[in-house]
Design a protein around this motif. Structure first.
Motif, short mmCIF file in Angstrom:
data_model
loop_
_atom_site.label_atom_id
_atom_site.label_comp_id
_atom_site.label_asym_id
_atom_site.label_seq_id
_atom_site.Cartn_x
_atom_site.Cartn_y
_atom_site.Cartn_z
N VAL A 8 1.46 -2.62 -15.34
CA VAL A 8 1.37 -1.70 -14.20
C VAL A 8 0.78 -0.36 -14.66
N LEU A 9 1.30 0.19 -15.75
CA LEU A 9 0.83 1.49 -16.24
C LEU A 9 -0.62 1.43 -16.71
N ASP A 10 -0.96 0.39 -17.46
CA ASP A 10 -2.33 0.28 -17.97
C ASP A 10 -3.34 0.11 -16.84
N THR A 11 -2.98 -0.68 -15.84
CA THR A 11 -3.89 -0.89 -14.71
C THR A 11 -4.02 0.38 -13.88
N ALA A 12 -2.92 1.08 -13.67
CA ALA A 12 -2.97 2.34 -12.94
C ALA A 12 -3.85 3.34 -13.68
N ARG A 13 -3.71 3.43 -14.99
CA ARG A 13 -4.53 4.34 -15.79
C ARG A 13 -6.00 3.98 -15.67
N ARG A 14 -6.30 2.69 -15.70
CA ARG A 14 -7.70 2.24 -15.58
C ARG A 14 -8.26 2.57 -14.19
N LEU A 15 -7.47 2.39 -13.15
CA LEU A 15 -7.93 2.72 -11.80
C LEU A 15 -8.26 4.21 -11.68
N VAL A 16 -7.41 5.04 -12.24
CA VAL A 16 -7.67 6.49 -12.20
C VAL A 16 -8.95 6.80 -12.99
N ALA A 17 -9.11 6.18 -14.15
CA ALA A 17 -10.30 6.42 -14.97
C ALA A 17 -11.57 5.96 -14.26
N THR A 25 -3.66 3.78 -5.17
CA THR A 25 -2.61 3.49 -4.20
C THR A 25 -1.81 2.31 -4.72
N MET A 26 -0.58 2.19 -4.26
CA MET A 26 0.24 1.07 -4.70
C MET A 26 -0.36 -0.26 -4.21
N ARG A 27 -0.96 -0.24 -3.04
CA ARG A 27 -1.59 -1.46 -2.51
C ARG A 27 -2.78 -1.87 -3.38
N ARG A 28 -3.60 -0.91 -3.74
CA ARG A 28 -4.75 -1.23 -4.59
C ARG A 28 -4.31 -1.67 -5.97
N LEU A 29 -3.29 -1.02 -6.50
CA LEU A 29 -2.75 -1.41 -7.80
C LEU A 29 -2.26 -2.85 -7.77
N ALA A 30 -1.55 -3.20 -6.70
CA ALA A 30 -1.06 -4.58 -6.56
C ALA A 30 -2.23 -5.56 -6.48
N PHE A 31 -3.25 -5.20 -5.71
CA PHE A 31 -4.43 -6.06 -5.59
C PHE A 31 -5.07 -6.29 -6.96
N VAL A 35 -0.90 -9.29 -7.38
CA VAL A 35 0.47 -9.48 -6.90
C VAL A 35 0.61 -8.81 -5.53
N LYS A 36 1.71 -9.08 -4.87
CA LYS A 36 2.02 -8.39 -3.62
C LYS A 36 2.53 -6.98 -3.95
N PRO A 37 2.31 -6.01 -3.07
CA PRO A 37 2.72 -4.63 -3.37
C PRO A 37 4.20 -4.50 -3.77
N GLY A 38 5.06 -5.30 -3.18
CA GLY A 38 6.48 -5.22 -3.52
C GLY A 38 6.78 -5.51 -4.98
N ALA A 39 5.92 -6.30 -5.64
CA ALA A 39 6.14 -6.64 -7.05
C ALA A 39 6.03 -5.42 -7.95
N ILE A 40 5.23 -4.45 -7.53
CA ILE A 40 5.06 -3.23 -8.32
C ILE A 40 6.39 -2.47 -8.41
#
Length: 188
Positions: A8-17, A25-31, A35-40
């Motif tokens: 979760v952290l690595d993917t979020a960091r990559r999205l920001v970069a 967004t949590m929805r984009r991170l889940a995508f 996974v479904k957003p609730g999994a985050i």
């Protein structure tokens, strides 16, 4: 393979970069994680908690200044290294401002500034003010730089004239001189 907090952290960091903080967004991170957003939310309780954790990792990457330097030189080095860490990541100053602005005191970096200033003989109140002045100056200056650079990239603003590094160095020196002056015991 099960989703981990590190994923979760690595993917979020990559999205920001790749796209900037505004597109995290949590929805984009889940995508992105498939996974479904609730999994985050099994791994981070909220987007604010996610931002705080990303900010902590970034702040923790700032090296401790050499204790062999004078304490004012340590503050200059810490400010310079913080700016370098923030400038090395897309929207990092905004990320830290959003994720940690109200709790910089509890960060390791905030504690380091306090310890450096207190070793000069200053009390806790002066050290706390010094921490806030130094960290908020560096984060704010860098936030302004990164915001302006984004506007220039998108054709919304002309490039600034002048040397931003020199301006930062000069302004940081003013902040540190103020900290030095306020840390001195007052003559009664």
């Amino acid at each position: 393979m099960p989703l981990t907090r590190r994923d979760v952290l690595d993917t979020a960091r990559r999205l920001v970069a790749d796209y900037g903080l505004g597109d995290l967004t949590m929805r984009r991170l889940a995508f992105e994680l498939g996974v479904k957003p609730g999994a985050i939310y099994w791994h981070v309780p909220s987007k604010q908690a996610l931002l705080a954790e990303l900010a902590d990792e970034l702040l923790d990457s700032v090296p401790e200044p050499s204790p062999r330097k004078r304490w004012d030189r340590q503050l200059l080095q810490l400010g310079t290294d913080l700016r370098a860490a923030l400038r090395s990541h897309t929207d990092a100053a905004e990320l830290v401002a959003a994720g940690r602005a109200t709790s910089l005191a509890s960060s390791q970096l905030g504690k380091s500034v306090m310890a450096i200033v207190q070793r000069s003989g200053a009390g806790e109140r002066q050290a706390s003010a010094a921490r806030d002045a130094l960290l908020h100056f560096v984060i704010g200056f860098t936030f302004d730089e990164q915001s302006h650079e984004s506007l220039v990239r998108h054709g919304a603003s002309p490039a600034r004239l002048g040397d931003s590094d020199r301006t930062f160095d000069d302004a940081l020196a003013v902040v540190v001189r103020g900290i030095v002056a306020s840390a001195r015991p007052s003559a009664s």
